[in-house]
Motif scaffolding. Structure first.
Motif, PDB file in Angstrom:
ATOM      1  N   GLU A  34       0.810  -1.216   0.000  1.00 35.78           N
ATOM      2  CA  GLU A  34       0.000   0.000   0.000  1.00 35.78           C
ATOM      3  C   GLU A  34       0.845   1.268   0.000  1.00 35.78           C
ATOM      4  N   GLY A  35       1.905   1.270   0.795  1.00 36.54           N
ATOM      5  CA  GLY A  35       2.690   2.487   0.981  1.00 36.54           C
ATOM      6  C   GLY A  35       3.891   2.623   0.084  1.00 36.54           C
ATOM      7  N   GLY A  36       4.353   1.509  -0.513  1.00 36.16           N
ATOM      8  CA  GLY A  36       5.526   1.551  -1.364  1.00 36.16           C
ATOM      9  C   GLY A  36       6.826   1.498  -0.566  1.00 36.16           C
ATOM     10  N   ILE A  37       7.915   1.227  -1.261  1.00 35.80           N
ATOM     11  CA  ILE A  37       9.224   1.170  -0.602  1.00 35.80           C
ATOM     12  C   ILE A  37      10.340   1.308  -1.623  1.00 35.80           C
ATOM     13  N   ILE A  38      11.365   2.053  -1.277  1.00 37.42           N
ATOM     14  CA  ILE A  38      12.552   2.144  -2.119  1.00 37.42           C
ATOM     15  C   ILE A  38      13.346   0.848  -1.930  1.00 37.42           C
ATOM     16  N   GLY A  39      13.762   0.234  -3.025  1.00 32.62           N
ATOM     17  CA  GLY A  39      14.345  -1.103  -2.952  1.00 32.62           C
ATOM     18  C   GLY A  39      15.624  -1.219  -2.152  1.00 32.62           C
ATOM     19  N   ILE A  40      16.333  -0.131  -1.964  1.00 28.67           N
ATOM     20  CA  ILE A  40      17.616  -0.159  -1.252  1.00 28.67           C
ATOM     21  C   ILE A  40      17.428  -0.183   0.259  1.00 28.67           C
ATOM     22  N   LEU A  41      16.300   0.336   0.747  1.00 30.37           N
ATOM     23  CA  LEU A  41      16.078   0.452   2.192  1.00 30.37           C
ATOM     24  C   LEU A  41      16.161  -0.876   2.941  1.00 30.37           C
ATOM     25  N   PRO A  42      15.583  -1.971   2.438  1.00 27.06           N
ATOM     26  CA  PRO A  42      15.714  -3.238   3.164  1.00 27.06           C
ATOM     27  C   PRO A  42      17.174  -3.652   3.374  1.00 27.06           C
ATOM     28  N   GLY A  43      18.025  -3.330   2.398  1.00 23.49           N
ATOM     29  CA  GLY A  43      19.438  -3.642   2.556  1.00 23.49           C
ATOM     30  C   GLY A  43      20.065  -2.845   3.679  1.00 23.49           C
ATOM     31  N   ILE A  44      19.753  -1.559   3.752  1.00 21.78           N
ATOM     32  CA  ILE A  44      20.307  -0.702   4.804  1.00 21.78           C
ATOM     33  C   ILE A  44      19.887  -1.197   6.183  1.00 21.78           C
ATOM     34  N   ILE A  45      18.588  -1.388   6.351  1.00 14.69           N
ATOM     35  CA  ILE A  45      18.065  -1.796   7.664  1.00 14.69           C
ATOM     36  C   ILE A  45      18.449  -3.243   7.982  1.00 14.69           C
ATOM     37  N   GLY A  46      18.381  -4.104   6.974  1.00 13.28           N
ATOM     38  CA  GLY A  46      18.745  -5.507   7.178  1.00 13.28           C
ATOM     39  C   GLY A  46      20.187  -5.672   7.626  1.00 13.28           C
ATOM     40  N   LEU A  47      21.077  -4.855   7.075  1.00 16.12           N
ATOM     41  CA  LEU A  47      22.490  -4.947   7.468  1.00 16.12           C
ATOM     42  C   LEU A  47      22.701  -4.449   8.892  1.00 16.12           C
ATOM     43  N   TYR A  48      21.958  -3.427   9.292  1.00 22.08           N
ATOM     44  CA  TYR A  48      22.021  -3.003  10.692  1.00 22.08           C
ATOM     45  C   TYR A  48      21.575  -4.142  11.604  1.00 22.08           C
ATOM     46  N   MET A  49      20.523  -4.849  11.201  1.00 20.31           N
ATOM     47  CA  MET A  49      20.018  -5.957  12.010  1.00 20.31           C
ATOM     48  C   MET A  49      21.034  -7.087  12.102  1.00 20.31           C
ATOM     49  N   ALA A  50      21.658  -7.417  10.977  1.00 19.76           N
ATOM     50  CA  ALA A  50      22.687  -8.460  10.971  1.00 19.76           C
ATOM     51  C   ALA A  50      23.875  -8.054  11.833  1.00 19.76           C
ATOM     52  N   ASN A  51      24.224  -6.778  11.782  1.00 18.10           N
ATOM     53  CA  ASN A  51      25.340  -6.281  12.580  1.00 18.10           C
ATOM     54  C   ASN A  51      25.031  -6.373  14.070  1.00 18.10           C
ATOM     55  N   GLU A  52      23.778  -6.062  14.446  1.00 21.17           N
ATOM     56  CA  GLU A  52      23.378  -6.213  15.843  1.00 21.17           C
ATOM     57  C   GLU A  52      23.482  -7.670  16.276  1.00 21.17           C
ATOM     58  N   ALA A  53      23.109  -8.571  15.373  1.00 22.05           N
ATOM     59  CA  ALA A  53      23.177 -10.001  15.689  1.00 22.05           C
ATOM     60  C   ALA A  53      24.613 -10.429  15.967  1.00 22.05           C
ATOM     61  N   VAL A  54      25.535 -10.002  15.124  1.00 19.52           N
ATOM     62  CA  VAL A  54      26.945 -10.362  15.309  1.00 19.52           C
ATOM     63  C   VAL A  54      27.466  -9.810  16.629  1.00 19.52           C
ATOM     64  N   LYS A  55      27.127  -8.569  16.935  1.00 17.89           N
ATOM     65  CA  LYS A  55      27.594  -7.967  18.190  1.00 17.89           C
ATOM     66  C   LYS A  55      27.029  -8.693  19.410  1.00 17.89           C
ATOM     67  N   LEU A  56      25.752  -9.050  19.335  1.00 17.50           N
ATOM     68  CA  LEU A  56      25.133  -9.755  20.457  1.00 17.50           C
ATOM     69  C   LEU A  56      25.738 -11.136  20.643  1.00 17.50           C
ATOM     70  N   ILE A  57      25.926 -11.849  19.545  1.00 12.89           N
ATOM     71  CA  ILE A  57      26.483 -13.199  19.624  1.00 12.89           C
ATOM     72  C   ILE A  57      27.902 -13.177  20.168  1.00 12.89           C
ATOM     73  N   CYS A  58      28.685 -12.211  19.708  1.00  9.26           N
ATOM     74  CA  CYS A  58      30.098 -12.154  20.087  1.00  9.26           C
ATOM     75  C   CYS A  58      30.352 -11.308  21.334  1.00  9.26           C
ATOM     76  N   SER A  59      29.301 -10.698  21.872  1.00  9.20           N
ATOM     77  CA  SER A  59      29.423  -9.844  23.062  1.00  9.20           C
ATOM     78  C   SER A  59      30.428  -8.726  22.850  1.00  9.20           C
ATOM     79  N   ILE A  60      30.278  -8.007  21.752  1.00 12.26           N
ATOM     80  CA  ILE A  60      31.182  -6.901  21.443  1.00 12.26           C
ATOM     81  C   ILE A  60      30.367  -5.631  21.164  1.00 12.26           C
ATOM     82  N   GLY A  61      31.016  -4.487  21.322  1.00 12.81           N
ATOM     83  CA  GLY A  61      30.437  -3.217  20.938  1.00 12.81           C
ATOM     84  C   GLY A  61      29.235  -2.798  21.768  1.00 12.81           C
ATOM     85  N   GLU A  62      28.601  -1.726  21.316  1.00 12.41           N
ATOM     86  CA  GLU A  62      27.383  -1.211  21.950  1.00 12.41           C
ATOM     87  C   GLU A  62      26.200  -1.564  21.067  1.00 12.41           C
TER      88      GLU A  62
END
Length: 344
Positions: free
Chosen positions: A186-214
């Motif tokens: 209904e609202g539309g989406i720019i195709g690049i945005l999922p990559g930007i947000i998805g990579l932030y999510m993956a990065n959070e996962a790595v940090k949580l798993i490895c107990s590193i960073g903020e």
């Protein structure tokens, strides 16, 4: 233990002192569940696979469609009509044969939620509807699982880490689902945005798993890909979010529906100050009046907002207006309200 081929494969990230061999071994031992193999799920799955997460489960009952391909770049036109979960597992195995994949070609429901989630230590919400989001959150709370959340629409995305070490969960930010749901269809989406947000999510996962960073545990990050504005909110358990490091001032904040707003406008229109917190192109396309001050420009536009009127913020779905309310709550002395529900 990592074999020689894995040591070579992950060498460039293992030389990071924050991660090292111990961090890579933690990744290999990790069990991650990704719910949704669409726009957000694709980059999350690809980069966690490349990073060497040991076991990855993916839940999605959808089939690949032509309209997916501008943003779900794990798939191509030959995959149209095939199961997303099963197709993703096949492709990801080619990317990294050292990862163990489990594809759940089924909808995530109250009947299977606990059975699917209980074997994973980290859950990543890449879903696209409120019903599933609340179910994922509630399941993680019940099982004591850390949840990484992401959402995308048009040019804006959100990322958060919920229920980490019994910290704030999704309902602390959004206690109940909105009356109506708006999505990319209904609202539309720019195709690049999922990559930007998805990579932030993956990065959070790595940090949580490895107990590193903020991490974003107990925080909500919003990203606007159109104007490159980023905001980070701190989420208080049982309370609404407030902007990080914002000074607290006395204010009154509430959410109102369109019926209440119409009543106020009919009774005392001069006492109401409407603010459309969407982008200017959205305001020009359709609005219900008032001034247009983007969510990302609110804090720099405080002087233009009168303190002797009821300020009512609105947007397309009620989500940005709620964040506007939260922003102003910490720095604005007057009355602020958020209009709930969809404009159309």
């Amino acid at each position: 233990m990592l074999i020689k081929e894995e040591l070579n494969r992950y060498n460039r990230q293992m030389i990071l002192p924050e991660l090292g061999l111990k961090g890579q071994e933690k990744l290999k031992a990790a069990k991650v569940l990704v719910i949704g193999a669409g726009g957000l799920g694709c980059p999350v799955l690809q980069y966690l696979t490349a990073a060497g997460a040991g076991k990855i489960g993916m839940v999605d009952d959808d089939m690949v469609e032509l309209s997916n391909l501008h943003r779900q770049i794990l798939y191509n036109h030959t995959d149209i009509g095939l199961s997303k979960a099963k197709t993703a597992a096949t492709k990801l195995k080619l990317l990294n044969p050292h990862v163990d994949f489990t594809a759940y070609h089924e909808r995530f429901t109250a009947d299977n939620a606990i059975a699917i989630c209980q074997d994973y230590e980290l859950v990543i919400d890449c879903s696209d509807n409120f019903t599933t989001r609340y179910l994922i959150n509630d399941t993680c709370v019940e099982l004591g699982k850390t949840l990484i959340f992401g959402s995308i629409l048009q040019f804006e995305g959100q990322v958060a880490v919920f229920n980490h070490n019994s910290g704030p969960n999704y309902r602390d930010l959004y206690p109940a689902p909105p009356s109506e749901n708006i999505n990319c269809v209904e609202g539309g989406i720019i195709g690049i945005l999922p990559g930007i947000i998805g990579l932030y999510m993956a990065n959070e996962a790595v940090k949580l798993i490895c107990s590193i960073g903020e991490t974003l545990a107990g925080k909500l990050m919003t990203v606007n890909a159109l104007n490159n504005m980023v905001l980070v909110f701190k989420i208080a358990q049982g309370k609404q979010a407030e902007i990080v490091k914002a000074e607290t001032t006395v204010s009154t904040s509430k959410e109102i529906d369109k019926t209440t707003l119409d009543q106020w406008l009919s009774e005392s229109p001069d006492e109401i100050y409407l603010i459309d917190v969407r982008e200017d192109y959205e305001h020009e396309e359709f609005n219900i009046g008032g001034v247009n001050i983007s969510l990302y420009e609110l804090t720099s536009s405080l002087k233009s907002i009168p303190k002797n009127k009821k300020v009512v913020c609105y947007c397309q779905t009620g989500q940005r207006s709620k964040m506007a309310l939260q922003l102003l709550e910490g720095i604005y002395e007057g009355e602020v309200y958020s209009l709930t529900g969809k404009l159309l």
